[in-house]
Write an enzyme that holds these catalytic residues in place. Structure first.
Site, short mmCIF file in Angstrom:
data_model
loop_
_atom_site.label_atom_id
_atom_site.label_comp_id
_atom_site.label_asym_id
_atom_site.label_seq_id
_atom_site.Cartn_x
_atom_site.Cartn_y
_atom_site.Cartn_z
N ARG A 221 0.83 -1.21 0.00
CA ARG A 221 0.00 0.00 0.00
C ARG A 221 0.86 1.26 0.00
O ARG A 221 0.49 2.28 -0.57
CB ARG A 221 -1.00 0.01 1.16
CG ARG A 221 -2.07 1.08 1.03
CD ARG A 221 -3.15 0.98 2.10
NE ARG A 221 -4.28 0.13 1.70
CZ ARG A 221 -5.32 0.53 0.99
NH1 ARG A 221 -5.41 1.78 0.57
NH2 ARG A 221 -6.30 -0.30 0.67
N GLU B 269 -9.65 6.24 7.02
CA GLU B 269 -8.21 6.49 7.02
C GLU B 269 -7.77 7.75 6.27
O GLU B 269 -6.84 8.44 6.70
CB GLU B 269 -7.47 5.29 6.41
CG GLU B 269 -7.59 4.01 7.22
CD GLU B 269 -7.15 2.81 6.39
OE1 GLU B 269 -7.90 2.38 5.51
OE2 GLU B 269 -6.04 2.32 6.63
N1 MTE Z 1 -11.97 5.99 14.35
C1 MTE Z 1 -12.02 5.74 15.68
N2 MTE Z 1 -12.74 6.56 16.47
N3 MTE Z 1 -11.36 4.68 16.24
C2 MTE Z 1 -10.59 3.83 15.47
O1 MTE Z 1 -10.00 2.88 15.99
N4 MTE Z 1 -9.78 3.29 13.20
C3 MTE Z 1 -9.47 3.81 11.86
C4 MTE Z 1 -10.68 4.52 11.26
N5 MTE Z 1 -11.25 5.44 12.21
C5 MTE Z 1 -10.51 4.08 14.05
C6 MTE Z 1 -11.26 5.18 13.53
C7 MTE Z 1 -9.02 2.78 10.91
S1 MTE Z 1 -7.42 2.29 10.95
C8 MTE Z 1 -9.86 2.25 9.97
S2 MTE Z 1 -9.31 1.14 8.83
C9 MTE Z 1 -11.29 2.60 9.93
O2 MTE Z 1 -11.65 3.53 10.94
C10 MTE Z 1 -12.10 1.32 10.09
O3 MTE Z 1 -13.46 1.53 10.12
P1 MTE Z 1 -14.36 1.76 8.82
O4 MTE Z 1 -13.88 0.82 7.77
O5 MTE Z 1 -15.72 1.44 9.29
O6 MTE Z 1 -14.17 3.19 8.44
N1 HPA Z 2 -5.86 -2.42 4.47
C1 HPA Z 2 -6.03 -2.80 5.74
N2 HPA Z 2 -5.89 -4.03 6.16
C2 HPA Z 2 -5.53 -4.95 5.27
C3 HPA Z 2 -5.32 -4.63 3.92
C4 HPA Z 2 -5.49 -3.28 3.50
O1 HPA Z 2 -5.32 -2.92 2.32
N3 HPA Z 2 -4.96 -5.75 3.29
C5 HPA Z 2 -4.94 -6.72 4.23
N4 HPA Z 2 -5.29 -6.24 5.43
MO1 MOS Z 3 -7.17 0.28 9.45
S1 MOS Z 3 -5.10 0.47 9.49
O1 MOS Z 3 -7.10 -0.54 7.87
O2 MOS Z 3 -7.35 -0.97 10.58
#
Ligand code: MTE
Ligand code: HPA
Ligand code: MOS
Length: 787
Positions: A322, A725
C-alpha cells in the site's frame, strides 16, 4: 430504493447528522469494554512474562517459583500448547504465541500465569527463572538493508522507463527521508476474556477488529475445529489498525488457560506492556531520484521504500504494497520505478495503522514536490498542481490503473478560495520579513487514497437481519465498532431500507456464530461492505413482505409502497407492524442473511498491475504553523480542510473522522517519537515520554468541511465514500508548513538553500538540528534576511 417516490414527512435515517449510537454511553462511562463485562464466577486473571533481550537462545525457562506463589492456579508456556504455537495472520509461521527456542525482540512473550486476582498475576509473572544466551541483533532499517534481512521478498512496480527519463531530464536530484513509527495509543488497551462452554468449547470476548481470524487462530492453537470457538466483540475503545492482527495473541493466551483450567480467564494489558509488546506503524527510509522540467513537472522518478517490519511478517507485505500504491499520492508519474524492501529487525512486529503504509508512501512524493519548488523557486502549490493526475494521457498510476474519478483540481480550487490561501501566503511572507525569531509557514497538500483491500478476496462481507413479530429489527453484520461510527451508519441504512424509525433497529455485537468468515474491519471499507451486505438482507425480507401482501390483498406488487412506518398496499394502508404480524401468521420467513462482494476489482501482483481499488477518496488541507526558531517549538495556527466523502451517510460522524484523522496524523508527524535503546528495549512506553496530541494541540482555527460536490460514481452504498483512514494524510500539510517556516529561519547567502531535510517526527530537537545544519551550510549574509 426509490427515494423520490417516497413522500412521507418522517425524517429519513440516511444522510442525517445523527450522534454515535453509543455517544451517551461513552461519555457517561456506561459503554461496556472487555474489562467492564460482568465477571463470571471463578474468573482467573492472567498476566505474562517477557524476554529482556532483543535476540537470543532460550537456555532456561523455569516457572516453578511462579507456580509456588500463593494464589497461582496455572502457568502455560510453549510446551503447553495443544495445537500450533503460531498466530501469524498470513500463515508465515513466524510468530509464536510463546517463544519456544529463540526470542526475537525485547518484550516477546515467554509464558503466562493465571491467578485469583490481577495483582497477584502481575507479581507472579516477574518470578520466572529465565536464562537467554544473547545473539547479535539487528535493530534498525540501515543494518537490515546492509544484511539483506527481510520478512518478505523485495517487490518492484514500474511504468514507462524511469532510467532513460532520469538521464534525459532537464533537472535531476536525489534525496532521502526517514520516518518514525507511531503507537496506536487506543484508550482501551488489548484485552480478552475466554469463558468455557459445553464440550470444551469456548466463548471469547475480545477487543478485536478481526473476530473471525481470532476464532480461527484460537481453534488452531487448541487443535479444535472452528465451530468450537465463538468470538464476540461489542465495541473497542479505539483500535486504529492495532487490533487487526495483534489482538489475537492475548485472546489465545486466555483461551489456553481457560482450556487448561476449565475456568474463565481474562487478560488486560497494562499500558506500558501494551506499548512494549505490540507492534506499531512501520518506520520507513525513503530514497528518491527525480527528474523534472523547468515548469516543475516530473519526467521520471525512481523511489526506494525500506520498511522497518520488526521480527515477523504480520501484515508488512500488504502494508509495504500500500505504501507503493500511494507513492504517487495525487500525481502523475510518467516514467516510474518503485522498489520496496521489507526489513526484518529484532524489534516488535509492526502492524496495520490508519493509512496502512499509505501515509509513508505519500510523504516521499510530497517531499519531492517541495524539493522541486525549492529548486525552481516556485510556489509549492503551483508545482503540485502541474503534477496532478489529469485526463487522457496523464491518468494512469504506476500500477496501471486508470484514475477516472479525480476531483482534486476542482476541490483544490475550492479550498484555495475557502482558506484565502493566496492572501495568507503573502501575509506569511510579510510576517517572516519583519519577525526575526518567530517564523511562519503555510502549505496545501492533497490526498488521494485507494479504497478496497488490496488483497482482492478480503473484499467480502456478510450480514444477518431479523424482523420480529412486533416489527422491531435485529441487525448484525461482520463489521466491528471501534468508535468510527460503523454501527450507526449501517443501522441508518437498514432503517431506510424498511422506511422505519431508527429506534426500531437494534444494533448488536459482532459475533462469529451469526456471520461467519468475515474480513477485518479495516481498509476504511467497513461501511462500504457491511452496509451493502445488510441492505441485501433487508431487500430479501422486503421482497418477501411485498409478495405476501400482493397475494393476501390481491394487488400487483407494483402497487405496494413502503412509506414512513407504514406500507401502502393498493388503496389499503397497514402499519409496518401490522404487515409484519400478518406475514408471520402467513408463515413468511422474516429473517435473512445478506452478502456483498466489491465489484470490478482485480490485481495481478506478479506484474504489479490491475485495478486494486474500486475508487479513490480525495481531500486537501491547508495548514499554517508558527515556529520559534530558537526553541524549535511550533503551534498550528489554522487548518482548513475540504474532504470528499461522496454523499455522506452521516455528516456528523464523517466530520468527526476527518478531524480525528487529521489530529492523529499531526501527532505522528510532529510529536510522537518512539525510541529504543542500544539493547533494543523501547524506552518511550508511557504518555510521560511518548507525546500524543491532546486537546490543546488541536489547531486554534480548525475549519473542516465536507466537500459538497462530492459524489461517488461507483455503485457504493447511497453514493457515499469511505472516510476512516484518508483524513490522516491531510496532516502532511503540517510537516510541509513547518519545513517552510524552517526555510524562512535560515539567513540566506547567495546560494539557494533547497528544501530542509526535516525527518519525521518534527520534534523541536529535529527542527533545531535542521536549522543549525542548514545555517552551517549557507554562507551567512546579514544584509539578506530569510524568507
Ligand atoms: N476511528 C475511531 N474513532 N477509532 C478507530 O479505531 N480506526 C481507523 C478509522 N477510524 C478508528 C477510527 C481505521 S485504521 C480504519 S481502517 C477505519 O476507521 C475502520 O473503520 P471503517 O472501515 O468502518 O471506516
Ligand atoms: N488495508 C487494511 N488491512 C488490510 C489490507 C489493506 O489494504 N490488506 C490486508 N489487510
Ligand atoms: Mo485500518 S489500518 O485498515 O485498521
Amino acid at each position: 430504493m426509490n427515494r423520490e417516490a417516497h413522500s412521507g414527512t418522517a425524517r429519513l435515517a440516511v444522510r442525517q447528522s445523527l450522534p454515535h449510537d453509543s455517544a451517551i454511553k461513552h461519555v457517561t462511562g456506561r459503554a461496556a469494554y472487555i474489562d467492564d463485562i460482568l465477571e463470571p464466577a471463578g474468573l482467573l486473571h492472567v498476566y505474562f512474562g517477557t524476554s529482556r533481550c532483543a535476540h537470543g537462545r532460550i537456555r532456561k525457562l523455569d516457572l516453578s517459583k511462579v507456580l509456588q506463589q500463593p494464589g497461582v492456579v496455572a502457568v502455560v508456556s510453549a510446551k503447553d500448547i495443544p495445537g500450533l504455537n503460531d498466530f501469524s495472520p498470513m500463515h508465515t509461521l513466524d510468530e509464536e504465541i510463546f517463544a519456544s527456542k529463540t526470542v526475537h525482540f525485547h518484550g516477546q512473550v515467554l509464558f503466562a500465569v493465571a491467578t485469583k486476582d490481577r495483582l497477584t498475576a502481575r507479581r507472579a509473572a516477574t518470578l520466572a527463572d529465565i536464562e537467554i544466551e544473547e545473539l547479535p541483533a539487528i535493530l534498525d532499517i540501515e543494518t537490515a538493508m546492509e544484511q539483506q534481512a527481510y520478512v518478505d521478498q523485495p517487490h518492484e512496480m514500474k511504468r514507462g522507463d524511469a532510467r532513460t527519463a532520469l538521464s534525459q531530464a532537464e533537472h535531476r536530484f536525489q534525496g532521502e527521508m526517514v520516518l518514525g513509527g507511531q503507537d496506536h495509543f487506543y484508550l482501551e488497551g488489548q484485552a480478552a476474556m475466554s469463558v468455557p462452554q459445553e464440550d470444551g468449547d469456548l466463548m471469547i470476548y475480545s477487543s478485536s477488529q478481526h473476530p473471525s481470524e481470532l476464532q480461527h487462530l484460537v481453534a488452531q492453537a487448541l487443535g479444535r475445529p472452528n465451530h468450537a470457538i465463538t468470538v464476540e466483540v461489542r465495541r473497542m475503545g479505539g483500535a486504529f489498525g492495532g487490533k487487526e492482527t495483534q489482538a489475537a495473541q492475548w485472546a489465545i493466551i486466555t483461551a489456553l488457560l481457560a482450556d487448561k483450567t476449565g475456568r474463565p480467564a481474562k487478560l488486560r494489558l497494562d499500558r506500558d506492556d501494551d506499548m512494549i509488546s505490540t507492534g506499531k506503524r512501520h518506520d520507513f527510509r525513503i530514497r528518491y531520484d527525480v527528474g523534472h522540467d523547468q515548469s516543475g513537472r516530473i519526467q521520471g522518478i525512481d523511489i526506494e521504500l525500506a520498511a522497518g517490519c520488526g521480527m515477523s511478517a504480520d501484515l508488512s507485505g500488504p502494508i509495504s504494497d500500500r505504501a507503493m500504491f500511494h507513492s504517487d499520492n495525487a500525481y502523475y508519474l510518467p516514467n516510474v520505478r518503485i522498489m520496496s524492501y521489507r526489513c526484518r529487525t529484532h524489534t516488535v512486529s509492526n502492524t496495520a495503522f490508519r493509512g496502512f503504509g499509505g501515509p509513508q508512501g505519500m510523504m516521499g512524493i510530497e517531499r519531492v514536490m517541495d524539493a522541486i519548488a525549492a529548486n525552481l523557486e516556485l510556489d509549492p502549490l503551483q508545482v503540485r498542481i502541474v503534477n496532478l493526475y489529469g485526463i487522457k494521457d496523464r491518468n494512469v498510476t504506476p500500477y496501471h490503473m486508470t484514475v477516472d474519478d479525480n476531483v482534486l483540481p476542482e476541490l483544490i480550487d475550492d479550498l484555495v478560495a475557502m482558506s484565502a490561501y493566496t492572501r495568507r501566503c503573502k501575509e506569511v511572507k510579510q510576517f517572516n520579513g519583519s519577525s526575526k525569531v518567530i517564523k511562519r509557514g503555510i502549505a496545501l497538500t492533497p490526498v488521494k487514497f485507494g479504497i478496497s483491500f488490496t488483497t482482492t478476496f478480503l473484499n467480502q462481507a456478510g450480514a444477518l437481519v431479523h424482523v420480529y413479530k412486533d416489527g422491531s429489527i435485529h441487525l448484525n453484520h461482520g463489521g466491528t465498532e471501534m468508535g468510527q461510527g460503523l454501527f450507526i451508519k449501517v443501522a441508518q441504512v437498514v432503517a431506510d431500507a424498511f422506511r422505519v424509525d431508527l429506534e426500531r433497529v437494534k444494533i448488536t455485537a459482532t459475533n462469529t456464530s451469526k456471520v461467519p468468515n468475515t474480513s477485518a474491519t479495516a481498509a476504511s471499507s467497513g461501511t462500504d461492505m457491511n452496509a451493502m451486505a445488510a441492505l441485501d438482507a433487508c431487500m430479501t425480507i422486503r421482497q418477501r413482505l411485498v409478495s405476501f401482501a400482493a397475494e393476501q390483498y390481491k394487488v400487483t406488487e407494483n402497487s405496494i409502497r413502503f412509506e414512513p412506518n407504514q406500507v401502502m398496499i393498493g388503496a389499503i394502508t397497514r402499519s409496518f407492524d401490522e404487515l409484519v404480524m400478518e406475514a408471520y401468521l402467513g408463515r413468511i420467513s422474516l429473517s435473512a442473511t445478506g452478502f456483498y462482494r466489491t465489484p470490478k476489482i482485480h490485481y495481478d501482483r506478479d506484474t504489479a498491475s490491475g485495478r486494486p481499488f474500486l475508487y479513490f477518496s480525495y481531500g486537501a488541507a491547508v495548514s499554517e504553523v508558527e515556529l520559534d526558531s530558537l526553541t524549535g517549538e511550533h503551534r498550528i495556527r489554522q487548518v482548513d480542510i475540504l474532504h470528499d466523502v461522496g454523499r455522506s451517510l452521516n455528516p456528523a460522524i464523517d466530520l468527526g473522522q476527518i478531524e480525528g484523522g487529521y489530529v492523529q496524523g499531526a501527532g505522528w508527524l510532529t510529536s510522537e517519537e518512539l525510541w529504543w535503546d542500544k539493547q533494543g528495549a523501547l524506552r518511550t512506553h508511557a504518555p510521560s515520554t511518548y507525546k500524543i496530541p491532546v486537546c490543546s494541540d488541536v489547531p486554534e482555527a480548525f475549519n473542516v468541511q465536507i466537500w459538497e460536490k462530492g459524489e461517488n460514481r461507483e455503485p457504493t452504498i447511497h453514493k457515499s465514500k469511505a472516510v476512516g483512514e484518508p483524513p490522516l494524510m491531510l496532516a502532511i500539510s503540517v510537516h510541509c508548513a513547518i519545513n517552510q517556516a524552517i526555510t524562512a529561519a535560515i539567513t540566506k547567502g547567495e546560494s539557494q538553500t533547497g528544501v530542509p531535510p526535516l525527518d519525521v517526527p518534527a520534534t523541536p530537537e529535529r527542527i533545531l538540528t535542521c536549522i543549525h545544519d542548514m545555517q552551517q551550510a549557507t554562507v551567512a549574509d546579514p544584509d539578506k534576511p530569510g524568507g
